[in-house]
Design a protein around this motif. Structure first.
Motif, PDB file in Angstrom:
ATOM      1  N   LEU A 127     -28.663  -8.211 -27.552  1.00 26.24           N
ATOM      2  CA  LEU A 127     -27.406  -8.350 -26.821  1.00 26.24           C
ATOM      3  C   LEU A 127     -26.949  -7.009 -26.237  1.00 26.24           C
ATOM      4  O   LEU A 127     -26.380  -6.969 -25.144  1.00 26.24           O
ATOM      5  N   ASP A 128     -27.208  -5.921 -26.961  1.00 33.51           N
ATOM      6  CA  ASP A 128     -26.884  -4.593 -26.412  1.00 33.51           C
ATOM      7  C   ASP A 128     -27.690  -4.332 -25.140  1.00 33.51           C
ATOM      8  O   ASP A 128     -27.177  -3.750 -24.174  1.00 33.51           O
ATOM      9  N   LEU A 129     -28.959  -4.759 -25.142  1.00 34.56           N
ATOM     10  CA  LEU A 129     -29.786  -4.590 -23.949  1.00 34.56           C
ATOM     11  C   LEU A 129     -29.222  -5.404 -22.786  1.00 34.56           C
ATOM     12  O   LEU A 129     -29.150  -4.909 -21.646  1.00 34.56           O
ATOM     13  N   VAL A 130     -28.831  -6.636 -23.053  1.00 39.00           N
ATOM     14  CA  VAL A 130     -28.246  -7.482 -22.001  1.00 39.00           C
ATOM     15  C   VAL A 130     -27.003  -6.821 -21.422  1.00 39.00           C
ATOM     16  O   VAL A 130     -26.820  -6.760 -20.194  1.00 39.00           O
ATOM     17  N   ASP A 131     -26.145  -6.304 -22.278  1.00 44.52           N
ATOM     18  CA  ASP A 131     -24.919  -5.648 -21.806  1.00 44.52           C
ATOM     19  C   ASP A 131     -25.252  -4.403 -20.975  1.00 44.52           C
ATOM     20  O   ASP A 131     -24.593  -4.132 -19.957  1.00 44.52           O
ATOM     21  N   ASN A 132     -26.265  -3.649 -21.401  1.00 45.35           N
ATOM     22  CA  ASN A 132     -26.656  -2.451 -20.655  1.00 45.35           C
ATOM     23  C   ASN A 132     -27.215  -2.817 -19.288  1.00 45.35           C
ATOM     24  O   ASN A 132     -26.922  -2.159 -18.282  1.00 45.35           O
ATOM     25  N   ILE A 133     -28.027  -3.866 -19.239  1.00 46.65           N
ATOM     26  CA  ILE A 133     -28.597  -4.311 -17.969  1.00 46.65           C
ATOM     27  C   ILE A 133     -27.492  -4.709 -17.005  1.00 46.65           C
ATOM     28  O   ILE A 133     -27.493  -4.327 -15.827  1.00 46.65           O
ATOM     29  N   ARG A 134     -26.512  -5.465 -17.482  1.00 46.93           N
ATOM     30  CA  ARG A 134     -25.445  -5.928 -16.599  1.00 46.93           C
ATOM     31  C   ARG A 134     -24.489  -4.805 -16.221  1.00 46.93           C
ATOM     32  O   ARG A 134     -23.842  -4.877 -15.160  1.00 46.93           O
ATOM     33  N   ALA A 135     -24.408  -3.768 -17.037  1.00 47.31           N
ATOM     34  CA  ALA A 135     -23.600  -2.606 -16.662  1.00 47.31           C
ATOM     35  C   ALA A 135     -24.256  -1.847 -15.513  1.00 47.31           C
ATOM     36  O   ALA A 135     -23.568  -1.329 -14.626  1.00 47.31           O
ATOM     37  N   ILE A 136     -25.599  -1.776 -15.506  1.00 43.02           N
ATOM     38  CA  ILE A 136     -26.321  -1.052 -14.462  1.00 43.02           C
ATOM     39  C   ILE A 136     -26.568  -1.937 -13.242  1.00 43.02           C
ATOM     40  O   ILE A 136     -26.457  -1.475 -12.094  1.00 43.02           O
ATOM     41  N   ILE A 137     -26.890  -3.216 -13.460  1.00 42.54           N
ATOM     42  CA  ILE A 137     -27.172  -4.160 -12.361  1.00 42.54           C
ATOM     43  C   ILE A 137     -26.214  -5.344 -12.509  1.00 42.54           C
ATOM     44  O   ILE A 137     -26.585  -6.387 -13.066  1.00 42.54           O
ATOM     45  N   PRO A 138     -24.987  -5.226 -12.058  1.00 44.37           N
ATOM     46  CA  PRO A 138     -23.981  -6.273 -12.300  1.00 44.37           C
ATOM     47  C   PRO A 138     -24.375  -7.656 -11.798  1.00 44.37           C
ATOM     48  O   PRO A 138     -24.021  -8.660 -12.411  1.00 44.37           O
ATOM     49  N   ASP A 139     -25.106  -7.746 -10.697  1.00 48.40           N
ATOM     50  CA  ASP A 139     -25.446  -9.052 -10.127  1.00 48.40           C
ATOM     51  C   ASP A 139     -26.794  -9.571 -10.593  1.00 48.40           C
ATOM     52  O   ASP A 139     -27.358 -10.470  -9.969  1.00 48.40           O
ATOM     53  N   VAL A 140     -27.326  -9.039 -11.668  1.00 52.36           N
ATOM     54  CA  VAL A 140     -28.651  -9.420 -12.126  1.00 52.36           C
ATOM     55  C   VAL A 140     -28.696 -10.892 -12.532  1.00 52.36           C
ATOM     56  O   VAL A 140     -27.728 -11.454 -13.049  1.00 52.36           O
ATOM     57  N   ALA A 141     -29.831 -11.540 -12.271  1.00 53.43           N
ATOM     58  CA  ALA A 141     -30.100 -12.895 -12.751  1.00 53.43           C
ATOM     59  C   ALA A 141     -31.045 -12.785 -13.939  1.00 53.43           C
ATOM     60  O   ALA A 141     -32.057 -12.091 -13.871  1.00 53.43           O
ATOM     61  N   LEU A 142     -30.710 -13.453 -15.026  1.00 50.20           N
ATOM     62  CA  LEU A 142     -31.499 -13.361 -16.253  1.00 50.20           C
ATOM     63  C   LEU A 142     -32.120 -14.703 -16.607  1.00 50.20           C
ATOM     64  O   LEU A 142     -31.472 -15.748 -16.509  1.00 50.20           O
ATOM     65  N   SER A 143     -33.381 -14.657 -17.034  1.00 45.98           N
ATOM     66  CA  SER A 143     -34.056 -15.845 -17.562  1.00 45.98           C
ATOM     67  C   SER A 143     -34.680 -15.483 -18.897  1.00 45.98           C
ATOM     68  O   SER A 143     -34.768 -14.307 -19.263  1.00 45.98           O
ATOM     69  N   SER A 144     -35.119 -16.503 -19.648  1.00 50.29           N
ATOM     70  CA  SER A 144     -35.622 -16.227 -20.993  1.00 50.29           C
ATOM     71  C   SER A 144     -36.551 -17.334 -21.468  1.00 50.29           C
ATOM     72  O   SER A 144     -36.659 -18.392 -20.843  1.00 50.29           O
ATOM     73  N   ASP A 145     -37.235 -17.065 -22.596  1.00 43.79           N
ATOM     74  CA  ASP A 145     -38.067 -18.050 -23.290  1.00 43.79           C
ATOM     75  C   ASP A 145     -37.458 -18.305 -24.670  1.00 43.79           C
ATOM     76  O   ASP A 145     -36.948 -17.377 -25.317  1.00 43.79           O
TER      77      ASP A 145
END
Length: 617
Positions: A403-421
């Motif tokens: 979850l910390d990684l997700v928050d960091n990604i969205r802080a740097i790339i606010p409009d990012v689209a995320l997918s997962s398995d």
């Protein structure tokens, strides 16, 4: 050299190449028992057999000739003891059937390139084929069941083959070939040829062996095979998108995953080889490339190169993540490759899959944010939302670190689209632990998710150390809950695009109606819109029909959990669209030009993804 091949567990061709590199000095340094085997005279010679040259004579001659070092490109050279006419395809027709992930699509193109060079032709019909090759997947049991069913059908074609034609040959390639080599050959003459992921160069020779009624097998895994010098032949040359394999193998050793055992150790293609292929695709009009690897963002090019090292050569893991192996120093990393690839063609989108969450250092995230043609869509395979289950899976992170990684990604790339398995029903998973996975999906708000019930695979750590003790009906119930949760989230999120304008790369006619076109946004969400004439906003030319490979500005009018519908406004370019909307979004401190205008400029969540193939594990 045949004996050398056997002792080293190599194919005959590989044994010849190994012998060709031996010098007199290196021969003398071989183990004593091995040297004796080739330096003593055979007892049979005492019975009257004529003396002839020995191996030491050939080695001495080779040493005197001082041959040039063998380069990587020479690895695929013809084997001297085989005549070219014996391995030629003679225009025989080959039919490919591909299962599983995008890497198998790429492997199919490599295999086809090898066979095409050998004189084979391709057919789109199994009934008209002389050779049928199934490129297979072994990640899940269901994938293997599909292949067994098709092999049964192919056997019926073999039996119905007219007697005036050469016998139909059937081969199994890829991960299932490596895993089930013996069973495949012993099952009632179903298969003539079995080739693992690192044996595609050997296909012409193997097919020539089957012509004499023998079975051919090569499932050896390589430490260095990347097919860097094989230029893939695209199976669909009209598609505006293409896959480019950049590395092979995986060393993460997740307890549920068979990939390290079917694909081998990690090894990466040289950057120059990858750039050459992408430039060729750009010249062919391709507008989107997807970089492929089992663990694509652990890419590490160790070849000699003149390209600059921009991002450092040390391993940099995401904060709070760990691996089971030591840090790997040296080489050009994924950020260096992505930097170079993005500069080949500013009108070509760049995607990559499948990454591991541990390999997302900040430098990579900032590069994705800064380059307009690198898609702001990241695949972050979570597998589970419970830290104890993640530990059993040997994923190298906790729920909190993820979850910390997700928050960091969205802080740097606010409009990012995320997918997962996600895996439902892993060994000993409880209802409470499953609930943690559901809550993770709700917390992250994924734009796409690939969900599967756990399928235990032989050879894996889980197979040897754990019990597959979650009942099948419980697995299916939990899987259904994950699927329902995702669709609920995706339906809500996609409604945010209503009324917005999106940049869509047109891929093809819609599968549901030939009056509609289908394409994708930067975030990989599918967009459907009417096939009609429209103007180009950067030209005074008259309106024309849109073709696959065109960029179109589309206004979204409707949405579902898996796609959007809209009205086409104009043909455009990636750079033009970016210039038009970039200034409008810059004042909000976010980079959303690829995604178009938005109702809420502070909304940091985004879209979905739909594909015909499963992601790489």
């Amino acid at each position: 050299y045949i004996a050398l091949a056997a002792m080293a567990h190599l194919s005959v061709g590989a044994g010849w190449r190994a012998c060709s590199r031996l010098t007199a000095a290196s021969f003398q340094s071989l183990p004593i028992t091995f040297a004796r085997l080739y330096s003593t005279r055979s007892p049979k010679r005492a019975s009257g057999l004529q003396d002839g040259p020995e191996l030491r004579d050939f080695l001495a001659s080779a040493a005197m000739a001082s041959p040039a070092p063998v380069s990587a490109a020479q690895e695929g050279d013809k084997v001297p003891y085989l005549r070219e006419e014996d391995i030629a395809g003679h225009r025989r027709k080959v039919y490919f059937e591909t299962y599983g992930c995008q890497m198998n699509v790429s492997d199919t193109e490599i295999a086809w390139s090898v066979l095409k060079d050998a004189g084979y032709e391709k057919t789109d019909s199994a009934r008209s084929a002389d050779v049928i090759l199934a490129v297979t997947c072994a990640v899940r049991e269901n994938a293997e069941k599909k292949v067994w069913s098709r092999l049964d059908y192919f056997r019926s074609l073999k039996r119905a083959r007219p007697r005036d034609l050469p016998p139909l040959k059937v081969g199994v390639l890829g991960c299932m070939a490596e895993r089930l080599k013996t069973k495949l050959l012993e099952t009632d003459k179903m298969v003539d040829l079995v080739a693992g992921p690192d044996a595609y160069r050997d296909l012409p020779r193997m097919l020539s062996i089957t012509d004499s009624g023998q079975e051919a097998v090569n499932v050896l895994l390589s430490l260095d095979e990347t097919y860097a010098d094989v230029m893939p032949v695209r199976m669909n040359s009209n598609s505006p998108t293409a896959f480019v394999s950049i590395m092979r193998g995986c060393e993460n050793m997740c307890s549920f995953c068979i990939v390290p055992f079917t694909r081998g150790r990690e090894r990466s293609r040289p950057i120059e080889s990858i750039l050459k292929e992408i430039r060729m695709l750009s010249d062919q009009g391709v507008k989107e490339v997807t970089l492929l690897g089992q663990n694509v963002n652990s890419y590490r090019d160790l070849s000699q190169t003149s390209l600059p090292l921009s991002f450092g050569s040390n391993t940099q893991l995401s904060r709070g993540f760990r691996t089971i192996y030591h840090d790997k120093d040296g080489g050009r990393r994924f950020a260096d490759l992505l930097d170079q690839v993005s500069m080949v063609d500013p009108e070509m989108r760049v995607r990559y899959t499948s990454p591991h969450p541990k390999d997302f250092p900040d430098q990579l995230l900032y590069l994705v944010r800064e380059r307009p043609n690198i898609c702001q869509h990241l695949h972050l395979p979570a597998q589970s939302g419970n830290s104890n289950i993640l530990e059993k899976m040997r994923r190298g992170y906790t729920r909190e670190a993820y979850l910390d990684l997700v928050d960091n990604i969205r802080a740097i790339i606010p409009d990012v689209a995320l997918s997962s398995d996600f895996i439902a029903g892993f060994c000993s998973e409880t209802d409470e632990q499953h609930s943690d996975t559901v809550s993770l999906m709700e917390r992250v708000q994924y734009d796409m998710a690939y969900m599967f019930a756990y399928s235990m695979r032989k050879k894996t750590h889980a197979y040897h150390r754990m019990k597959d003790d979650v009942p099948e009906d419980v697995k299916q119930r939990r899987l259904a809950e994950l699927v329902d949760t995702f669709h609920s989230i995706a339906s809500s999120r996609n409604r945010r695009f209503l009324g917005s304008e999106q940049l869509v790369l047109v891929e093809s006619t819609s599968k549901r109606s030939d009056k509609d076109l289908a394409g994708r946004m930067d975030g990989n969400i599918k967009v459907i819109f009417p096939d009609t004439e429209m103007p180009c906003e950067d030209s005074s030319a008259t309106a024309t029909r849109v073709r696959p490979g065109d960029y179109v500005r589309v206004k979204v009018t409707d949405s579902t959990s898996l796609s959007l519908r809209g009205l086409p406004l104009a043909r455009t370019t990636l750079q033009s669209f970016h210039r038009r909307y970039g200034s409008e979004t810059a004042q909000h401190g976010t980079k959303t030009a690829q995604y178009g205008t938005r109702h809420d400029p502070h909304d940091h969540l985004h879209h979905k993804h739909d594909t015909s193939t499963v992601p790489l594990i």
